[in-house]
Design an enzyme around this catalytic site. Structure first.
Site, short mmCIF file in Angstrom:
data_model
loop_
_atom_site.label_atom_id
_atom_site.label_comp_id
_atom_site.label_asym_id
_atom_site.label_seq_id
_atom_site.Cartn_x
_atom_site.Cartn_y
_atom_site.Cartn_z
N ASN A 62 22.90 -46.29 -59.17
CA ASN A 62 23.19 -47.51 -58.44
C ASN A 62 24.58 -48.06 -58.80
O ASN A 62 25.01 -47.94 -59.95
CB ASN A 62 22.12 -48.57 -58.73
CG ASN A 62 20.74 -48.09 -58.32
OD1 ASN A 62 20.60 -47.14 -57.56
ND2 ASN A 62 19.72 -48.73 -58.86
N HIS A 65 27.62 -43.01 -60.74
CA HIS A 65 28.25 -43.03 -59.41
C HIS A 65 29.18 -44.22 -59.23
O HIS A 65 29.55 -44.58 -58.11
CB HIS A 65 27.17 -43.03 -58.31
CG HIS A 65 26.41 -41.73 -58.24
ND1 HIS A 65 25.22 -41.61 -57.58
CD2 HIS A 65 26.67 -40.51 -58.77
CE1 HIS A 65 24.78 -40.36 -57.70
NE2 HIS A 65 25.64 -39.67 -58.40
N CYS A 78 47.31 -54.28 -56.89
CA CYS A 78 46.62 -53.90 -58.14
C CYS A 78 46.96 -54.92 -59.21
O CYS A 78 48.14 -55.23 -59.41
CB CYS A 78 47.08 -52.51 -58.59
SG CYS A 78 46.65 -52.13 -60.30
#
Ligand code: BV8
Length: 232
Positions: free
Chosen positions: A88, A105, A132
């Site tokens: 998740n 993940h 960024c």
């Protein structure tokens, strides 16, 4: 007892986070290859950011459920003898109090800069090429592992699987690899295996024991079996 727990979308279902393959699942609205592959991101970054920005925004409206909290309670008792490996990308394990969590993940609340390779906490939209925070370049992508990309920390996961006494899989269909292959690795190392899932997963035959039902019921009951009743 050393325990490795693998979780999937099913553990967050009762919190209101859609799963992937169930009727109203995430993939319902999209073809995987249109939103969760590096090729999709090159082809249509706006669509991919819309998909992840919507999921990131939805996180503010959900809270951990009894299954997440039971695993946090188990970590208090076992400390380093418990590792939660999750597929998740939500932050519900951490919000429930778990600290020994490995997001194989990736995480929705992280941005990955393709210019400086930095990773940065991110809780707002990422569409529209924001700068960024590290290098200022407008080169941020969601820090999630897409299909065709190598999951994070595979060495640590496989090492922990090999040294475990028990492998428990919670709320996952066993459709996506390499996560779906962990039960086979565990079984090969003589590790006991337990499936806690609403219905039999694609890999259910590999588990020594399987209990089927909602995680919000099965996981607290399993932890109570191990630790005794929770103090109110
Ligand atoms: C890779 C992040 C090389 C993004 C995700 C071998 C054979 C075939 C194919 C492959 C193979 N090896 C690799 C592949 C290709 C591919 C793959 O597996 N394809 C599938 C579709 C066949 N894998 C990859 O590309 C992976 N990369 O292999 O790299 C490599 C490998 C190893 C070492 C070196 C190199 C990368 C895959 C990661 C992709 N990113 N997520 C995002 O989230 O958007 S995958 C994503 O989908 C999730 O993270 C999760 O992994 C998967 C969804 O599965 P689940 O979480 O299980 O959810 P699902 O809806 O399917 O099921 C829910 C379950 O819960 C159900 O069983 C239901 O019954 C149950 N449930 C529902 N409610 C409840 C419940 N249970 C309890 N209580 C409830 N209330």
């Amino acid at each position: 007892m050393r325990i490795v727990v693998l979780t999937g979308a099913g553990i967050s279902a009762e919190s209101g986070v859609p799963t992937f393959r169930d009727a109203d699942g995430l993939w319902e609205g999209h073809r995987v290859e249109d939103v969760a592959t590096p090729e999709a991101y090159v082809a249509d970054p706006v669509l991919v950011h819309e998909f992840y920005d919507a999921r990131r925004a939805a996180l503010a409206g959900v809270v951990p459920n009894p299954a997440h909290r039971a695993l946090a309670r188990l970590e208090e008792a076992l400390g380093d003898d418990l590792l939660v490996v999750t597929q998740n990308i939500d932050d519900l394990h951490e919000r429930a109090g778990s600290t020994r969590v490995l997001h194989m993940h990736g995480e929705l609340l992280k941005a990955w800069c393709l210019a400086c390779e930095g990773r940065h906490p991110w809780d707002g939209p990422m569409g529209g090429d924001p700068a960024c925070p590290g290098c200022g370049a407008p080169a941020l992508r969601p820090d999630v592992v897409w299909f065709g990309e190598i999951p994070y920390e595979m060495d640590r996961i496989l090492d922990s699987l090999g040294r475990a006494d028990l492998f428990v899989s919670i709320g996952t269909s066993g459709a996506v690899y390499p996560a779906a292959g962990f039960v086979q690795q565990a079984a090969r190392h003589g590790v006991r295996t337990l499936e806690l899932n609403l219905q039999p997963s694609e890999g259910t035959a590999w588990f020594r024991e399987a209990r089927h039902g909602p995680a919000g019921v099965l996981v607290p009951a399993w932890v109570e079996d191990l630790l005794g009743p929770a103090a109110d």
